[in-house]
Design a protein around this motif. Structure first.
Motif, PDB file in Angstrom:
ATOM      1  N   ASN A  35       0.878  -1.164   0.000  1.00  0.00           N
ATOM      2  CA  ASN A  35       0.000   0.000   0.000  1.00  0.00           C
ATOM      3  C   ASN A  35       0.921   1.220   0.000  1.00  0.00           C
ATOM      4  OD1 ASN A  35      -1.507   2.253   0.820  1.00  0.00           O
ATOM      5  ND2 ASN A  35      -2.935   0.992   1.989  1.00  0.00           N
ATOM      6  N   PRO A  36       0.952   2.007  -1.081  1.00  0.00           N
ATOM      7  CA  PRO A  36       1.875   3.127  -1.156  1.00  0.00           C
ATOM      8  C   PRO A  36       1.603   4.198  -0.090  1.00  0.00           C
ATOM      9  CG  PRO A  36       0.918   2.700  -3.308  1.00  0.00           C
ATOM     10  CD  PRO A  36       0.195   1.849  -2.312  1.00  0.00           C
ATOM     11  N   ILE A  94     -14.155  -1.677  -6.884  1.00  0.00           N
ATOM     12  CA  ILE A  94     -12.991  -1.613  -7.763  1.00  0.00           C
ATOM     13  C   ILE A  94     -12.158  -0.376  -7.451  1.00  0.00           C
ATOM     14  CG2 ILE A  94     -12.276  -1.337 -10.176  1.00  0.00           C
ATOM     15  CD1 ILE A  94     -14.736  -3.188 -10.836  1.00  0.00           C
ATOM     16  N   ALA A  95     -12.808   0.743  -7.197  1.00  0.00           N
ATOM     17  CA  ALA A  95     -12.079   1.966  -6.831  1.00  0.00           C
ATOM     18  C   ALA A  95     -11.330   1.773  -5.516  1.00  0.00           C
ATOM     19  CB  ALA A  95     -13.043   3.147  -6.737  1.00  0.00           C
ATOM     20  N   ALA A  96     -11.929   1.082  -4.571  1.00  0.00           N
ATOM     21  CA  ALA A  96     -11.259   0.823  -3.295  1.00  0.00           C
ATOM     22  C   ALA A  96     -10.025  -0.060  -3.492  1.00  0.00           C
ATOM     23  CB  ALA A  96     -12.228   0.170  -2.308  1.00  0.00           C
ATOM     24  N   ILE A  97     -10.128  -1.043  -4.370  1.00  0.00           N
ATOM     25  CA  ILE A  97      -8.980  -1.903  -4.665  1.00  0.00           C
ATOM     26  C   ILE A  97      -7.885  -1.091  -5.355  1.00  0.00           C
ATOM     27  CG2 ILE A  97      -8.191  -3.890  -6.026  1.00  0.00           C
ATOM     28  CD1 ILE A  97     -11.047  -5.086  -5.519  1.00  0.00           C
ATOM     29  N   GLU A  98      -8.258  -0.243  -6.299  1.00  0.00           N
ATOM     30  CA  GLU A  98      -7.281   0.624  -6.962  1.00  0.00           C
ATOM     31  C   GLU A  98      -6.573   1.517  -5.953  1.00  0.00           C
ATOM     32  OE1 GLU A  98      -6.587   1.253 -10.845  1.00  0.00           O
ATOM     33  OE2 GLU A  98      -6.670  -0.766 -10.008  1.00  0.00           O
ATOM     34  N   THR A  99      -7.330   2.067  -5.014  1.00  0.00           N
ATOM     35  CA  THR A  99      -6.755   2.928  -3.980  1.00  0.00           C
ATOM     36  C   THR A  99      -5.765   2.156  -3.127  1.00  0.00           C
ATOM     37  OG1 THR A  99      -8.699   4.360  -3.940  1.00  0.00           O
ATOM     38  CG2 THR A  99      -7.333   4.342  -1.966  1.00  0.00           C
ATOM     39  N   LEU A 100      -6.132   0.974  -2.745  1.00  0.00           N
ATOM     40  CA  LEU A 100      -5.256   0.131  -1.934  1.00  0.00           C
ATOM     41  C   LEU A 100      -3.990  -0.243  -2.700  1.00  0.00           C
ATOM     42  CD1 LEU A 100      -5.203  -1.340   0.836  1.00  0.00           C
ATOM     43  CD2 LEU A 100      -6.256  -3.291  -0.314  1.00  0.00           C
ATOM     44  N   ASP A 101      -4.139  -0.511  -3.991  1.00  0.00           N
ATOM     45  CA  ASP A 101      -3.025  -0.966  -4.814  1.00  0.00           C
ATOM     46  C   ASP A 101      -2.055   0.149  -5.179  1.00  0.00           C
ATOM     47  OD1 ASP A 101      -1.553  -2.830  -6.481  1.00  0.00           O
ATOM     48  OD2 ASP A 101      -2.491  -1.866  -8.195  1.00  0.00           O
ATOM     49  N   ASN A 102      -2.566   1.333  -5.534  1.00  0.00           N
ATOM     50  CA  ASN A 102      -1.640   2.354  -6.036  1.00  0.00           C
ATOM     51  C   ASN A 102      -1.638   3.666  -5.251  1.00  0.00           C
ATOM     52  OD1 ASN A 102      -3.748   3.978  -7.095  1.00  0.00           O
ATOM     53  ND2 ASN A 102      -3.743   2.847  -9.005  1.00  0.00           N
ATOM     54  N   GLY A 103      -2.404   3.737  -4.169  1.00  0.00           N
ATOM     55  CA  GLY A 103      -2.347   4.903  -3.308  1.00  0.00           C
ATOM     56  C   GLY A 103      -3.114   6.114  -3.795  1.00  0.00           C
ATOM     57  N   LYS A 104      -3.813   5.965  -4.877  1.00  0.00           N
ATOM     58  CA  LYS A 104      -4.591   7.073  -5.427  1.00  0.00           C
ATOM     59  C   LYS A 104      -5.752   7.393  -4.496  1.00  0.00           C
ATOM     60  CE  LYS A 104      -4.822   7.027  -9.732  1.00  0.00           C
ATOM     61  NZ  LYS A 104      -4.983   6.790 -11.134  1.00  0.00           N
ATOM     62  N   PRO A 105      -6.103   8.670  -4.339  1.00  0.00           N
ATOM     63  CA  PRO A 105      -7.283   8.984  -3.515  1.00  0.00           C
ATOM     64  C   PRO A 105      -8.519   8.251  -4.043  1.00  0.00           C
ATOM     65  CG  PRO A 105      -6.063  10.979  -4.015  1.00  0.00           C
ATOM     66  CD  PRO A 105      -5.456   9.873  -4.844  1.00  0.00           C
TER      67      PRO A 105
END
Length: 177
Positions: A35-36, A94-105
């Motif tokens: 998690n970045p 999916i947005a939550a997974i993306e956030t967890l994976d790349n640190g994006k808000p």
């Protein structure tokens, strides 16, 4: 601003998806996903290398030769629209997974990555049943006919910071063709 839903990491698939199924990497190796934002290890995923790419390319070529190249435009359009609908239906997860994976808000992942991914899939789905060739006159009583059709398998390398939308930007035109 809404908070992201909790991601149950134990339920996420961590293997490679090759030939229609989830499989371990050929080497059996894995690597950590961090998690970045926190630096914590989220999970371990399959570490694919050249052997896995080769296996995936052979499977993709087989699928292309036996199924995909014979699928007409309306069928491809309908499948792409179904994929867009599923992405939209599961947008928050999916947005939550993306956030967890790349640190994006989370709100950026939800309102940019996922939302634009849905729009992109729908855009290219609209082209799937409209791709056509050309007929051109040539000297004499002849015509030159060209037909646009897919010719094979493509591969892509996805960056860590924009994975979902970059994937869809590549899948959209490939699937439409």
């Amino acid at each position: 601003m809404s908070a992201p839903p909790t991601v149950d990491v134990a339920k996420l698939q961590k293997q490679a998806f090759i030939d229609g199924k989830f499989v371990a990497s050929a080497s059996g190796k894995t690597f950590p996903v961090y998690n970045p934002h926190t630096g914590e290890t989220v999970c371990e995923v399959a570490e694919c290398d050249k052997a896995d790419v080769d296996i995936a390319a052979v499977a993709a070529r087989k699928c292309f030769e036996e199924v995909a190249k014979y699928q007409d435009g309306p069928a491809r359009r309908d499948l792409m629209l179904k994929l867009a609908d599923l992405l939209e239906k599961n947008a928050e997860e999916i947005a939550a997974i993306e956030t967890l994976d790349n640190g994006k808000p989370y709100n950026v992942a939800l309102n940019v990555d996922v939302a634009l991914g849905v729009k992109c899939l729908r855009y290219y789905a609209g082209w799937a049943d409209k791709l056509q060739g050309e007929t051109n006159p040539v000297e004499g009583n002849f015509l030159s006919i060209s037909k646009k059709e897919p010719i094979g398998v493509v591969g892509q390398v996805i960056p860590w910071n924009f994975p979902l939308l970059m994937m869809i930007w590549k899948l959209g035109p490939s699937l439409a063709a």
